[in-house]
Design a protein around this motif. Structure first.
Motif, PDB file in Angstrom:
ATOM      1  N   THR C 271     -26.772  10.897  -2.414  1.00  0.00           N
ATOM      2  CA  THR C 271     -26.273   9.728  -3.137  1.00  0.00           C
ATOM      3  C   THR C 271     -27.298   8.623  -3.246  1.00  0.00           C
ATOM      4  O   THR C 271     -27.002   7.541  -3.762  1.00  0.00           O
ATOM      5  N   GLN C 274     -27.621   5.924  -6.116  1.00  0.00           N
ATOM      6  CA  GLN C 274     -26.461   6.060  -7.016  1.00  0.00           C
ATOM      7  C   GLN C 274     -25.572   4.818  -6.908  1.00  0.00           C
ATOM      8  O   GLN C 274     -25.443   4.235  -5.839  1.00  0.00           O
ATOM      9  N   CYS C 276     -22.413   3.188  -6.285  1.00  0.00           N
ATOM     10  CA  CYS C 276     -21.232   3.680  -5.579  1.00  0.00           C
ATOM     11  C   CYS C 276     -20.303   2.527  -5.217  1.00  0.00           C
ATOM     12  O   CYS C 276     -20.662   1.359  -5.301  1.00  0.00           O
ATOM     13  N   ASP C 349     -17.928   7.342  -6.651  1.00  0.00           N
ATOM     14  CA  ASP C 349     -18.849   7.091  -7.743  1.00  0.00           C
ATOM     15  C   ASP C 349     -18.309   5.917  -8.553  1.00  0.00           C
ATOM     16  O   ASP C 349     -17.145   5.901  -8.938  1.00  0.00           O
ATOM     17  N   ILE C 356     -16.887  10.873  -3.649  1.00  0.00           N
ATOM     18  CA  ILE C 356     -18.040  11.740  -3.467  1.00  0.00           C
ATOM     19  C   ILE C 356     -17.829  12.463  -2.146  1.00  0.00           C
ATOM     20  O   ILE C 356     -17.805  11.835  -1.085  1.00  0.00           O
TER      21      ILE C 356
END
Lengths: 285, 374, 369
Positions: C271, C274, C276, C349, C356
């Motif tokens: 991750t 990313q 999040c 996400d 996730i």
């Protein structure tokens, strides 16, 4: 405000009395008139003091109308019976047809259901004279003219829309869940209609039936045109009191008292239903 | 300190001259300090709404007086009382947008437009309604309408803020945040507020003190902590607390030097007499028939102790509820962590003396909380 | 199989899709809780199963038999309604007896059946009363008794505790599972209360906008919610949802909150960078004075049952809810420091809102090797 001063209470009392007098006076006057002879009625100035007599009632019930100059035969009791047959018959038929129809309109929204329901109501708006002429001709051709059945049929124009719309409002007021619950419990739709919907709508059905009865009872024009003497209800029959030798006020009054008695008795008996049914039907329907 | 709001000997009787007068509020004395949040808590028909309506001026007092900020207001028309109110039914003006609704009172006070806009924006941010300010009430969800209604009340400057069931419709995931924000808002500005609610969660979260009402009578007026630790009677004891307090009928007796509470079906709770002062022991033994109360959080589940049989063990994420058959009835125990118990399992119930509430069964009044006389 | 199987169910009202190609399976004897916000379609789904509403597409199998076109009275289900839907003109006895009279049972059988279920629900003393003479709690029990009376294979309970007071709701929450277990029926239970869902469900199905977004045990739904909306709805006070971007350093994956490093549990290697959202339960945050603690401003303390909830803001204005057992150390007014335990944190996400799933640490290690 729940705090009422004595003055407020007195004023309220006066206002209520005024309203009651305004609406009850004609009825009271008619009752008084029916107990007087034509002479005492027509004296001037009018007076509340008189010697009561039952002669008017006697005349009407016996069918011997004694005027100033001659004796006339009338069939007022026959008219009363006709009124009862016509009103009871048309309300019964309207209930038989209207209640299931109201249920269908309340529970099943199908294509055009609103339109059909409204069309039925619109019969109530149309002036009766509009349909009378063609109806007379058609009835004569198919042999329904001057029959109870024919009249009861025509009276559906008055009774059916009334019952349909008031009762429909009542059915719509019953939670569909209550009916679902009964069906899920294992009962058919017809059992649900009979054991749930009908009993729960009973006040509405009673009110609608009563109203329809009153409207049917008071109808004049259909009976005037479509019925001959032996099928005429009281509304038309009352015309006979206007005679060549004068108007028999005392006897007219007695006739009116007799003819409003059934509806008045019914209305008083069921006034709780009537108010409930009318307000609900008016708002919902 | 003089009270901000003072109710003295207030009575409310509906239909006093009818055959069935309703005595909705009985001899209510209540003083709310400046900057305090007070909750009127009770089930429906307890008199809390009548009280609120008398303070707001929608209902006249039958007797008694109400003063706000030093003025006797109970004869004033609602508009002259300088009270802001959020209604349970939110009652927004349908033809106005949310923004116009909130600004309404300030506009009629002829406040400058820029100020009004600033105040509305501030309150809108607080209540998470910025994105619905230009919408009309009919297009709002219940939660949004309620927040708008709250905004309309809080935005005003008033001596007293009346909040009638202000959060019943709020979206669950917003509740914890909004409670915190509204409390912060009121406290920061030192506003005085009365909250009327049937939901004790709301009352506990927001109020400094809670007035518990039942049957038109004020049962207890105290801080949330005191209500929980020292309920004045059986009613407050069982009404306050979620889940509710466990209640057992008991016979108190002295046996082998122990103070023993005999419950139904031969269950005995024995305590070392040192846990209870002499005067208290005398009082309890003198009564004989008492009602014991213990908060579910205080019920200890052990291997020893009074026998009970588990019939439900439910994990709710942040706590575990265990219910067991006990002494002819049931007992509920709550834990902050996850506790696994099987249905049908035998457990021991232990109630520490400091967690025991004793009530006089006859009068319902509290005798003791823990080891102290009530 | 027994139980209930729903396949590709679709229901529209005018142009609104209420149920959207919905499939669901419940094993015989299990309790499935249908959880969702109002307007999600829970009640419509229940009515479809009962036969009170007809779906446009899809099939419903009850106990292995296709019941899609069978009228409600022949489906053999019991249902309790949120508004109780008692027959107002019948006594409690007649209400409860209605599923038995439909079977044309003898008077003795009906009497025995009603008495038995009334005793079970502790309403045998009010059987002669009309619904309007019953308290709310008694109404609710009568409605439940009516649903149970004919011992249906499938029991549909539409938020039956919604309209009763908090105390009774709590009592019933503890009592109901035992009752339902004694019946041995397959149960579909609709509720908006996540606590009820967790307490009563063998499994929970979350329904949002006519679609099922997660089916799982209470543990799965609470600890590993499939998306943000589910996470938000399970838990009171609600879970803290914070926008974060996981980073990696020598010590492993972590996030930064107010410039402080908070380590992530293992399994989130992929991750990095990313966008999040991290979900942290209010219970997982403590007040502390530790070196890595985060400074917050306390906005308000709101007691909540046996807990205290604190609303804080971090210096960049993010709101955080903290929950601790009542009576424990109270922080001073104003500033305080907190410590976040991210062991049970959930990562979502940000664009899709979906959870996730952490990779199995064993497989991620082997992948690295």
């Amino acid at each position: 405000m729940e705090h009422t001063s004595p003055l407020e209470r007195i004023l309220r009392g006066i206002a209520l009395t005024a309203v009651v007098v305004f609406f009850m006076f004609p009825i009271l006057w008619i009752v008084l008139m029916s107990l007087q002879t034509n002479e005492t009625i027509l004296r001037s100035p009018p007076s509340m003091v008189f010697e009561p007599t039952l002669s008017n009632y006697q005349a009407i019930i016996s069918g011997q109308l004694t005027g100033n100059t001659a004796t006339l035969e009338i069939k007022f009791m026959g008219n009363l019976l006709n009124s009862i047959i016509l009103s009871v018959g048309s309300v019964a038929l309207a209930l038989l047809l209207g209640v299931p129809a109201a249920y269908a309109f309340a529970r099943h929204k199908f294509r055009g259901s609103e339109d059909i329901a409204f069309t039925l109501l619109s019969f109530r708006f149309a002036p009766p004279l509009l349909v009378l002429l063609p109806l007379t001709i058609i009835f004569q051709q198919i042999g329904l003219a001057d029959t109870y059945i024919g009249l009861i049929w025509v009276y559906q124009l008055i009774c059916l829309p009334l019952i349909l719309w008031i009762v429909r409002g009542y059915f719509e007021d019953i939670s569909p869940d209550v009916e679902h619950a009964y069906r899920i419990a294992g009962h058919s739709w017809f059992a649900t209609f009979r054991h749930i919907a009908l009993p729960l709508a009973r006040p509405g059905i009673a009110a609608a039936g009563l109203l329809a009865f009153i409207f049917a009872w008071n109808n004049f024009i259909f009976a005037l045109v479509l019925a001959s003497a032996d099928k005429q209800p009281v509304t038309v029959g009352a015309l006979a009191f206007i005679t060549a030798s004068g108007i028999q006020y005392g006897q007219i009054a007695a006739a009116i008292v007799l003819s409003i008695a059934p509806t008045l008795a019914l209305a008083l008996y069921a006034q709780r239903y009537l108010v409930e049914g009318l307000s609900l039907g008016a708002v919902k329907g | 300190m003089t009270a901000m709001l003072n109710l003295q000997g207030v009575n409310k009787i509906y239909n006093p001259n009818s055959r069935h007068p309703v005595h909705a509020v009985i001899d209510l004395d209540l003083a709310v300090q400046p900057g305090e949040i007070v909750a009127l808590l009770g089930s429906s028909g307890c008199g809390k709404t009548s009280t609120l309506r008398m303070v707001a001026g929608f209902e006249q007092v039958s007797s008694g007086s109400i003063s706000l900020a030093g003025r006797d207001i109970h004869t004033f028309a609602p508009a002259r009382r300088n009270v802001a109110m959020a209604f349970e039914g939110y009652s927004l003006y349908p033809p106005l947008t949310v923004r116009e609704n909130i600004a309404f009172a300030m506009k009629s006070e002829k406040m400058a437009t820029a100020d009004v806009t600033a105040r509305v924006d501030e309150i809108a941010q607080l209540l998470d309604i910025e994105d619905i300010l230009d919408r009309y009430p009919t297009s709002l969800s219940g939660g949004q309408a309620q927040r708008a209604g709250l905004g309309r009340a809080l935005v005003r400057k008033a001596d007293l803020y009346l909040l009638d069931e202000p959060m019943g419709q709020l979206e669950p995931q917003l509740r914890a945040h909004l409670r915190g924000r509204i409390k912060h808002f009121i406290k920061e500005r030192g506003l005085t507020a009365i909250l009327v609610t049937h939901d004790q969660t709301e009352a506990n979260a927001l109020a400094d003190r809670i007035a518990v009402m039942e049957g038109g009578v004020l049962q207890q007026f105290d801080t949330p902590a005191q209500l929980k630790d020292a309920p004045a009677n059986l009613f407050t004891g069982t009404f306050i607390g979620e889940p509710p307090m466990n209640i057992f009928a008991a016979q108190a007796k002295s046996e082998n030097g122990q103070l023993v509470f005999a419950l139904d079906q031969g269950v005995d709770l024995s305590y070392d007499p040192t846990a209870f002062p002499d005067a208290l022991q005398q009082a309890i033994l003198g009564l004989g028939t008492v009602t014991l109360g213990v908060r579910p959080h205080a019920v200890q589940v052990r291997d020893h102790g009074a026998k009970a049989q588990v019939y439900a063990a439910q994990w709710l994420g942040d706590q575990t509820h265990i219910a067991a058959h006990f002494a002819g009835g049931s007992v509920v125990s709550v834990h902050h962590d996850r506790v696994s118990r099987a249905k049908g399992e035998e457990i021991g119930i232990v109630i520490a003396p400091q967690d025991l509430h004793v009530f006089d069964t006859a009068s319902g009044n509290a005798v003791s909380h823990g080891g102290t006389l009530a | 199989m027994g139980g209930l199987t729903i396949t590709n169910l679709t229901k529209r009202f005018k142009d609104t899709v209420v149920l959207d190609d919905l499939s669901l399976e419940i094993e015989e004897g299990q309790t499935l809780v249908l959880f969702g916000p109002s307007g999600a379609g829970k009640t419509v789904l229940l009515r479809c199963i009962a036969g009170a509403v007809e779906p446009e597409v899809g099939t419903i199998q009850i106990g292995g038999t296709d019941m899609t076109d069978v009228p409600p009275e022949q489906r053999g289900v019991g249902m309790a309604f949120q508004n109780f839907a008692l027959f107002p003109h019948m006594s409690a006895f007649d209400n409860i007896a209605s599923p038995l009279t439909a079977k044309r049972a003898t008077r003795d059988t009906i009497n025995d059946g009603v008495q038995a279920v009334a005793r079970l629900l502790k309403i045998d003393h009010v059987l002669g009363h009309a619904p309007k003479e019953l308290s709310n709690g008694q109404k609710q029990r009568t409605a439940l008794a009516r649903a149970l009376a004919a011992q249906p294979k499938l029991l549909l309970l539409d938020d039956p505790l919604r309209n009763v007071d908090a105390k009774l709701r709590f009592e019933m929450r503890l009592e109901l599972p035992r009752l339902l277990a004694e019946q041995g029926a397959t149960v579909v239970y609709v509720t908006q209360d996540y606590k009820e869902a967790m307490a009563l469900g063998d499994k929970i199905a979350v329904l949002v906008d006519g679609k099922i977004t997660q089916v799982g045990t209470p543990e799965q739904v609470y600890l590993r919610p499939a998306d943000l909306r589910i996470a938000e709805q399970f838990g009171d006070p609600t879970i803290n949802l914070l926008d974060v971007t996981p980073e990696q350093d020598d010590l492993g994956m972590h996030i930064r909150l107010s410039e402080k490093r908070v380590p992530l549990p293992p399994g989130y290697d992929g991750t990095q960078g990313q966008s999040c959202v991290i979900g942290i339960r209010p219970e997982a945050i403590r007040f502390t004075e530790g070196p890595n603690s985060i400074e917050v401003t306390i906005e308000a303390e709101t007691p909540f049952n046996e807990k205290t909830i604190t609303l804080c803001t971090t210096f960049n204005g993010r709101e955080i809810l903290i929950s601790r057992p009542a009576g424990t150390d109270a922080p001073d007014e104003g500033k305080a420091r907190i410590d976040i335990d991210a062991t049970n944190a959930v990562l979502f996400d940000r664009s899709t809102g979906l959870r996730i799933a952490p990779q199995d640490t064993a497989t991620s290690r082997s992948a690295a090797a």
